[in-house]
Enzyme design. Structure first.
Site, short mmCIF file in Angstrom:
data_model
loop_
_atom_site.label_atom_id
_atom_site.label_comp_id
_atom_site.label_asym_id
_atom_site.label_seq_id
_atom_site.Cartn_x
_atom_site.Cartn_y
_atom_site.Cartn_z
N CYS A 178 -83.29 -47.88 76.87
CA CYS A 178 -84.00 -47.70 75.61
C CYS A 178 -84.86 -48.94 75.41
O CYS A 178 -84.37 -50.06 75.52
CB CYS A 178 -83.02 -47.56 74.44
N TYR A 193 -81.58 -60.50 74.17
CA TYR A 193 -81.09 -61.37 73.10
C TYR A 193 -79.60 -61.25 72.78
O TYR A 193 -78.91 -62.26 72.62
CB TYR A 193 -81.91 -61.11 71.84
N CYS A 244 -72.49 -55.24 66.61
CA CYS A 244 -71.06 -55.46 66.48
C CYS A 244 -70.40 -55.67 67.83
O CYS A 244 -70.97 -55.35 68.87
CB CYS A 244 -70.41 -54.25 65.81
N ASP A 298 -87.17 -65.90 73.34
CA ASP A 298 -86.70 -64.61 73.86
C ASP A 298 -87.48 -63.46 73.24
O ASP A 298 -87.80 -62.48 73.90
CB ASP A 298 -85.19 -64.44 73.63
N CYS A 358 -85.66 -49.95 64.94
CA CYS A 358 -84.55 -49.44 65.76
C CYS A 358 -83.70 -48.54 64.88
O CYS A 358 -83.31 -48.94 63.79
CB CYS A 358 -83.70 -50.60 66.28
N ASN A 411 -69.48 -49.69 67.30
CA ASN A 411 -70.69 -50.45 67.60
C ASN A 411 -71.80 -49.45 67.86
O ASN A 411 -71.71 -48.66 68.80
CB ASN A 411 -70.47 -51.34 68.84
N GLY A 412 -72.85 -49.46 67.02
CA GLY A 412 -73.94 -48.52 67.20
C GLY A 412 -74.37 -47.96 65.85
O GLY A 412 -74.12 -48.56 64.81
N GLY A 462 -71.32 -60.55 66.03
CA GLY A 462 -71.11 -60.22 64.63
C GLY A 462 -70.44 -61.35 63.89
O GLY A 462 -69.40 -61.84 64.30
FE1 SF4 Z 1 -82.67 -50.51 69.29
FE2 SF4 Z 1 -83.50 -49.42 71.61
FE3 SF4 Z 1 -84.59 -51.72 70.69
FE4 SF4 Z 1 -82.07 -51.68 71.59
S1 SF4 Z 1 -83.93 -51.32 72.78
S2 SF4 Z 1 -82.80 -52.72 69.74
S3 SF4 Z 1 -81.37 -49.65 70.92
S4 SF4 Z 1 -84.72 -49.66 69.73
#
Ligand code: SF4
Length: 485
Positions: free
Chosen positions: A442, A251, A9, A355, A391, A109-110, A35
């Site tokens: 992450c 991406y 988002c 990508d 994810c 967003n999240g 989005g």
């Molecule tokens: Fe999800 Fe982490 Fe991958 Fe980003 S890097 S899409 S937050 S698992």
């Protein structure tokens, strides 16, 4: 691969400008890539909040007349990503409610990984939820007297949340904008004359000529009102490890944006350069799979010295709403969107830069169309590692079994995609290209190392395919073990 990933988002907010709603519209337009399922704007005049929203692209969801009707000096907006299935109007954000503490609107967003547990507790107490969104629980918590009695009710609520979130909350007289303690999603602050602006990406600041001020700190709340700006923390600095989503670089984000302290185009170019060093190819021409891989293809070309050219034309008039869930139609849509340029690729040995590869079906269709157009050899180079894990932080990947890299070797994936050679960028190469330090990111979907708790006995539910799904702890064994943040 873009049609394979759903649910992320874009946020925008502005305080102290007479054209706040119109500027929010432009800010959402600039972030349309984040989005495409729905768009909404809430605007406040100091006493009350009005909402205008709809399904589809910003231009479809919001009309000029809508903006004229909410011509107020404070506004927030939200764009939500398209799913291939149905999307429902109650889930459109911002969510606006009137409760015991007055009107509040929220845009998120999240993904809140403990939302299911929190929601179930409220439902058992008789609360009624009207959406299937994790975001709604935040509004129930803000209206909860137990939090309202705290000196800082918003901070008290945020300390109960687990997962990833940037939130932009609108009250009749102010905006409260929040970034989670891990800083998983980007959120920046800008200035336009006397007005303050918040946005997921700096490209939204650029489009309205606002100056970039700074990124939000992880764990920070910023209050924006007509009397100015104030900031506070709801967790101590450094209390949690940072976990910026590296997929934003790979991406999601616009190449013109600066996020997590780096320009996205620069990082993507560096990903392509690293890929050329790690996985050289004997070829005549580098081509990108538009549009996201263009920067990485440029980096590959610069590092390898192989000429770069166009392999596809892009049909800009095919919207995501056209994408249908069945595979045959999805394959046809790929051809409609990306048409190979026979005169460019026929008889040549190609390095095709992607990508990322998710399901692989879309990529396979593109590779086949290059073969049909006469490509002599296809050497596919992917500017990120294989995606092998789900994810839990707000990105709605297909299920693990649908990921082409799940349980397959690179050679097996190569055979499936029908290319002459295949190589992925290594995790180390990707993190080095991002530069700001591997511990800040992450990369769970690539590595399976989840930096934010997703303990199934704790959250008892996940969002899959955009829907909340409860499960028993015994069902959840595929989830990875986690360390406390
Ligand atoms: Fe999800 Fe982490 Fe991958 Fe980003 S890097 S899409 S937050 S698992």
């Amino acid at each position: 691969m873009s049609s394979d990933i759903r649910h992320h988002c874009g946020l925008f907010g502005i305080v102290g400008h007479p054209d706040a709603a119109e500027l929010t519209y432009l800010g959402l337009y600039a972030q349309q890539h984040r989005g495409q399922e729905s768009a909404g704007i809430c605007a406040a005049d100091g006493k009350k909040i009005a909402l205008r929203s709809g399904l589809g692209l910003v231009t479809d969801a919001l009309r000029q007349r809508d903006l004229a009707e909410i011509h107020n000096p404070i506004a927030i907006g939200h764009v939500r990503y398209s799913t291939t299935g149905s999307c429902s109007e109650p889930n459109i954000q911002p969510l606006l409610v009137t409760c015991s503490i007055g009107q509040i609107a929220v845009a998120h967003n999240g993904n809140l990984v403990n939302a299911a547990r929190l929601r179930r507790e409220y439902e058992e107490d008789g609360h009624i939820f009207v959406t299937t969104s994790d975001t709604e629980v935040v509004l129930h918590m803000l209206a909860d007297r137990r939090f309202g009695e705290k000196p800082d009710p918003l901070a008290a609520v945020l300390r109960q949340l687990c997962g990833t979130y940037c939130l932009v909350l609108l009250y009749p007289d102010r905006i409260e904008a929040v970034r989670d303690p891990s800083g998983n999603r980007p959120l920046c602050l800008g200035r336009l004359g006397e007005a303050w602006v918040v946005a997921s990406e700096t490209c939204a600041l650029d489009i309205i000529d606002a100056a970039y001020v700074r990124d939000f700190e992880p764990g920070e709340i910023v209050t924006l009102s007509r009397s100015g700006l104030s900031t506070r923390r709801f967790v101590e600095a450094g209390a949690c490890r940072r976990a910026h989503c590296i997929f934003e670089y790979v991406y999601f984000a616009d190449p013109s944006s600066d996020i997590f302290g780096e320009n996205v185009h620069r990082v993507r170019r560096a990903l392509g350069s690293a890929l050329a060093r790690e996985a050289p190819a004997d070829a005549d021409l580098v081509v990108a799979v538009p549009n996201c891989a263009r920067c990485a293809a440029l980096g590959y070309h610069e590092e390898s010295g192989i000429a770069i050219g166009r392999g596809f034309t892009t049909n800009h008039y095919v919207g995501r709403s056209f994408i249908q869930p069945t595979q045959p139609i999805r394959d046809l849509t790929v051809r409609l969107k990306l048409n190979p340029i026979r005169g460019s690729v026929a008889g040549r040995r190609l390095v095709v830069v992607e990508d990322s590869v998710v399901r692989g079906t879309t990529t396979r269709g593109k590779m086949q169309s290059l073969r049909d157009a006469g490509a002599k050899e296809i050497h596919l180079r992917v500017a990120s590692p294989p995606i092998r894990y789900p994810c839990y932080y707000g990105i709605d990947f297909p299920s693990r079994e649908e990921l082409v890299a799940d349980g397959r070797t690179v050679e097996e994936i190569r055979a499936y995609l029908g290319v002459d050679s295949l190589a992925y960028l290594s995790l180390e190469g990707m993190l080095a290209a991002a530069k700001t330090g591997s511990t800040d990111f992450c990369h769970a979907c690539f590595s399976g190392e989840y930096p934010i708790p997703i303990d199934p006995t704790f959250h008892k539910g996940v969002f899959e395919q955009g829907q909340l799904r409860f499960f028993d702890a015994t069902e959840a064994t595929p989830l990875q073990p986690v360390k406390p943040c």
